[in-house]
Design a protein around this motif. Structure first.
Motif, PDB file in Angstrom:
ATOM      1  N   ILE A  57       0.833  -1.204   0.000  1.00 42.95           N
ATOM      2  CA  ILE A  57       0.000   0.000   0.000  1.00 42.95           C
ATOM      3  C   ILE A  57       0.869   1.256   0.000  1.00 42.95           C
ATOM      4  CG2 ILE A  57      -1.648   1.329   1.381  1.00 42.95           C
ATOM      5  CD1 ILE A  57      -2.869  -1.392   2.203  1.00 42.95           C
ATOM      6  N   VAL A  58       1.929   1.262   0.805  1.00 41.72           N
ATOM      7  CA  VAL A  58       2.826   2.416   0.860  1.00 41.72           C
ATOM      8  C   VAL A  58       3.505   2.622  -0.489  1.00 41.72           C
ATOM      9  CG1 VAL A  58       4.962   3.277   1.906  1.00 41.72           C
ATOM     10  CG2 VAL A  58       3.174   2.346   3.345  1.00 41.72           C
ATOM     11  N   LYS A  59       3.928   1.539  -1.137  1.00 44.57           N
ATOM     12  CA  LYS A  59       4.561   1.666  -2.456  1.00 44.57           C
ATOM     13  C   LYS A  59       3.579   2.218  -3.486  1.00 44.57           C
ATOM     14  CE  LYS A  59       7.959  -1.958  -1.770  1.00 44.57           C
ATOM     15  NZ  LYS A  59       8.346  -3.344  -2.077  1.00 44.57           N
ATOM     16  N   LEU A  60       2.331   1.780  -3.425  1.00 45.81           N
ATOM     17  CA  LEU A  60       1.330   2.280  -4.354  1.00 45.81           C
ATOM     18  C   LEU A  60       1.079   3.770  -4.126  1.00 45.81           C
ATOM     19  CD1 LEU A  60      -0.754   1.377  -6.575  1.00 45.81           C
ATOM     20  CD2 LEU A  60      -2.410   1.346  -4.727  1.00 45.81           C
ATOM     21  N   LEU A  61       0.931   4.170  -2.871  1.00 45.67           N
ATOM     22  CA  LEU A  61       0.718   5.586  -2.560  1.00 45.67           C
ATOM     23  C   LEU A  61       1.917   6.427  -2.976  1.00 45.67           C
ATOM     24  CD1 LEU A  61      -0.926   5.310   0.986  1.00 45.67           C
ATOM     25  CD2 LEU A  61      -2.071   5.628  -1.211  1.00 45.67           C
ATOM     26  N   THR A  62       3.118   5.934  -2.722  1.00 43.77           N
ATOM     27  CA  THR A  62       4.329   6.646  -3.124  1.00 43.77           C
ATOM     28  C   THR A  62       4.423   6.740  -4.642  1.00 43.77           C
ATOM     29  OG1 THR A  62       5.433   5.837  -1.137  1.00 43.77           O
ATOM     30  CG2 THR A  62       6.841   6.703  -2.881  1.00 43.77           C
ATOM     31  N   GLY A  63       4.072   5.661  -5.321  1.00 46.68           N
ATOM     32  CA  GLY A  63       4.087   5.674  -6.784  1.00 46.68           C
ATOM     33  C   GLY A  63       3.154   6.720  -7.354  1.00 46.68           C
ATOM     34  N   PHE A  64       1.965   6.836  -6.797  1.00 55.51           N
ATOM     35  CA  PHE A  64       1.025   7.853  -7.260  1.00 55.51           C
ATOM     36  C   PHE A  64       1.531   9.256  -6.942  1.00 55.51           C
ATOM     37  CE2 PHE A  64      -1.911   4.650  -8.363  1.00 55.51           C
ATOM     38  CZ  PHE A  64      -2.906   5.235  -9.121  1.00 55.51           C
ATOM     39  N   ALA A  65       2.117   9.458  -5.763  1.00 56.19           N
ATOM     40  CA  ALA A  65       2.649  10.776  -5.410  1.00 56.19           C
ATOM     41  C   ALA A  65       3.768  11.177  -6.370  1.00 56.19           C
ATOM     42  CB  ALA A  65       3.152  10.779  -3.970  1.00 56.19           C
ATOM     43  N   ILE A  66       4.627  10.228  -6.716  1.00 58.15           N
ATOM     44  CA  ILE A  66       5.725  10.513  -7.646  1.00 58.15           C
ATOM     45  C   ILE A  66       5.194  10.733  -9.058  1.00 58.15           C
ATOM     46  CG2 ILE A  66       7.757   9.502  -8.762  1.00 58.15           C
ATOM     47  CD1 ILE A  66       8.352   8.169  -6.019  1.00 58.15           C
ATOM     48  N   ALA A  67       4.272   9.892  -9.487  1.00 61.83           N
ATOM     49  CA  ALA A  67       3.736  10.012 -10.845  1.00 61.83           C
ATOM     50  C   ALA A  67       3.023  11.339 -11.049  1.00 61.83           C
ATOM     51  CB  ALA A  67       2.794   8.851 -11.139  1.00 61.83           C
ATOM     52  N   PHE A  68       2.394  11.858 -10.027  1.00 55.94           N
ATOM     53  CA  PHE A  68       1.666  13.117 -10.158  1.00 55.94           C
ATOM     54  C   PHE A  68       2.593  14.333 -10.159  1.00 55.94           C
ATOM     55  CE2 PHE A  68      -3.049  12.824  -9.879  1.00 55.94           C
ATOM     56  CZ  PHE A  68      -3.124  11.476 -10.162  1.00 55.94           C
ATOM     57  N   GLN A  69       3.902  14.124 -10.020  1.00 54.97           N
ATOM     58  CA  GLN A  69       4.863  15.220 -10.123  1.00 54.97           C
ATOM     59  C   GLN A  69       5.223  15.529 -11.576  1.00 54.97           C
ATOM     60  OE1 GLN A  69       5.660  17.002  -7.365  1.00 54.97           O
ATOM     61  NE2 GLN A  69       4.154  15.600  -6.509  1.00 54.97           N
ATOM     62  N   PHE A  70       4.678  14.760 -12.491  1.00 58.04           N
ATOM     63  CA  PHE A  70       5.002  14.903 -13.914  1.00 58.04           C
ATOM     64  C   PHE A  70       4.813  16.330 -14.434  1.00 58.04           C
ATOM     65  CE2 PHE A  70       3.667  14.565 -18.381  1.00 58.04           C
ATOM     66  CZ  PHE A  70       4.860  14.111 -18.916  1.00 58.04           C
ATOM     67  N   PRO A  71       3.700  17.014 -14.151  1.00 59.58           N
ATOM     68  CA  PRO A  71       3.569  18.390 -14.651  1.00 59.58           C
ATOM     69  C   PRO A  71       4.639  19.336 -14.120  1.00 59.58           C
ATOM     70  CG  PRO A  71       1.440  17.580 -13.964  1.00 59.58           C
ATOM     71  CD  PRO A  71       2.449  16.567 -13.522  1.00 59.58           C
ATOM     72  N   MET A  72       5.078  19.138 -12.892  1.00 57.88           N
ATOM     73  CA  MET A  72       6.118  20.004 -12.344  1.00 57.88           C
ATOM     74  C   MET A  72       7.442  19.799 -13.081  1.00 57.88           C
ATOM     75  SD  MET A  72       4.870  21.910  -9.967  1.00 57.88           S
ATOM     76  CE  MET A  72       3.377  22.053 -10.889  1.00 57.88           C
ATOM     77  N   VAL A  73       7.752  18.554 -13.414  1.00 54.83           N
ATOM     78  CA  VAL A  73       8.971  18.263 -14.169  1.00 54.83           C
ATOM     79  C   VAL A  73       8.897  18.920 -15.547  1.00 54.83           C
ATOM     80  CG1 VAL A  73      10.343  16.416 -15.230  1.00 54.83           C
ATOM     81  CG2 VAL A  73       9.423  16.121 -12.929  1.00 54.83           C
ATOM     82  N   VAL A  74       7.743  18.808 -16.189  1.00 52.65           N
ATOM     83  CA  VAL A  74       7.560  19.420 -17.513  1.00 52.65           C
ATOM     84  C   VAL A  74       7.703  20.939 -17.411  1.00 52.65           C
ATOM     85  CG1 VAL A  74       5.873  19.842 -19.347  1.00 52.65           C
ATOM     86  CG2 VAL A  74       6.187  17.549 -18.462  1.00 52.65           C
ATOM     87  N   LEU A  75       7.109  21.541 -16.398  1.00 52.25           N
ATOM     88  CA  LEU A  75       7.204  22.994 -16.251  1.00 52.25           C
ATOM     89  C   LEU A  75       8.644  23.452 -16.032  1.00 52.25           C
ATOM     90  CD1 LEU A  75       4.057  23.905 -14.146  1.00 52.25           C
ATOM     91  CD2 LEU A  75       4.451  24.249 -16.574  1.00 52.25           C
ATOM     92  N   VAL A  76       9.408  22.698 -15.267  1.00 51.69           N
ATOM     93  CA  VAL A  76      10.818  23.047 -15.064  1.00 51.69           C
ATOM     94  C   VAL A  76      11.572  22.961 -16.385  1.00 51.69           C
ATOM     95  CG1 VAL A  76      12.968  22.259 -14.000  1.00 51.69           C
ATOM     96  CG2 VAL A  76      10.908  22.435 -12.628  1.00 51.69           C
ATOM     97  N   LEU A  77      11.336  21.905 -17.147  1.00 53.37           N
ATOM     98  CA  LEU A  77      12.020  21.746 -18.429  1.00 53.37           C
ATOM     99  C   LEU A  77      11.629  22.841 -19.420  1.00 53.37           C
ATOM    100  CD1 LEU A  77      11.871  17.868 -18.832  1.00 53.37           C
ATOM    101  CD2 LEU A  77      13.828  19.265 -18.169  1.00 53.37           C
ATOM    102  N   VAL A  78      10.366  23.238 -19.414  1.00 54.07           N
ATOM    103  CA  VAL A  78       9.921  24.321 -20.299  1.00 54.07           C
ATOM    104  C   VAL A  78      10.521  25.648 -19.831  1.00 54.07           C
ATOM    105  CG1 VAL A  78       7.906  25.666 -21.027  1.00 54.07           C
ATOM    106  CG2 VAL A  78       7.819  23.178 -21.065  1.00 54.07           C
TER     107      VAL A  78
END
Length: 183
Positions: free
Chosen positions: A92-113
């Motif tokens: 359960i902790v790995k699943l929650l952590t995976g979702f928290a990390i996956a939802f950082q995708f827009p922030m990574v894109v914004l930094v790259l842009v």
């Protein structure tokens, strides 16, 4: 005993993270320019909100649906099922952590842009490849079934499209600032 220590460590890290982030910012902020401070604040707030949203979607939307599905699909009705806390909680902790990390995708894109390493046109051009990459990421970060993968993939695709929109806004604001600086 070990399970309680792990849960306490996860909870301690989660509760201490605002203080840790504050200390990092207190160390880094004096050396930043005002516009850089603004960008870091936006990233911290956006990343925090997206992580919380990801964890909430996983906890309230995914887990109540996926766990019963996995338990009824892969186990015959004749078998009595007893879940063990020391094996279930880390999943359960790995699943929650995976979702928290996956939802950082827009922030990574914004930094790259923002750093001019990526453009909205590039994001649109490689949309099909991004779909495959996001599908692989969803498959890796979720339990081994198609349903949970799709439940993670749909928000990731929505976040990808939102990233394209936000990248247009970043590019437009950078152009306006450059025009003001030149005028």
């Amino acid at each position: 005993m070990l399970l309680r220590l792990k849960v306490a460590a996860y909870a301690g890290l989660l509760l201490a993270s605002p203080y840790i982030i504050y200390q990092l910012c207190a160390f880094i902020f004096p050396g930043l320019k005002p516009n850089e401070k603004r960008a870091v604040r936006i990233l911290l707030m956006g990343g925090s909100v997206l992580a919380i949203v990801g964890v909430c979607i996983a906890y309230f939307g995914i887990l109540p649906v996926v766990i019963p599905y996995l338990l009824t699909t892969f186990i015959s009705p004749e078998i009595e099922l007893n879940l063990r806390r020391d094996e279930t909680i880390p999943i359960i902790v790995k699943l929650l952590t995976g979702f928290a990390i996956a939802f950082q995708f827009p922030m990574v894109v914004l930094v790259l842009v923002y750093m001019d390493l990526l453009s909205p046109a590039t994001l649109k051009k490689y949309r099909k490849i991004a779909l495959v990459v996001l599908a692989v990421a969803a498959a890796v970060l979720t339990p081994p079934d198609v349903f949970s993968m799709m439940v993670m993939l749909v928000p990731l695709l929505i976040l990808y499209e939102a990233s394209i929109l936000l990248s247009y806004l970043v590019v437009r604001s950078k152009k306006k600032r450059a025009e003001r600086g030149e005028a």
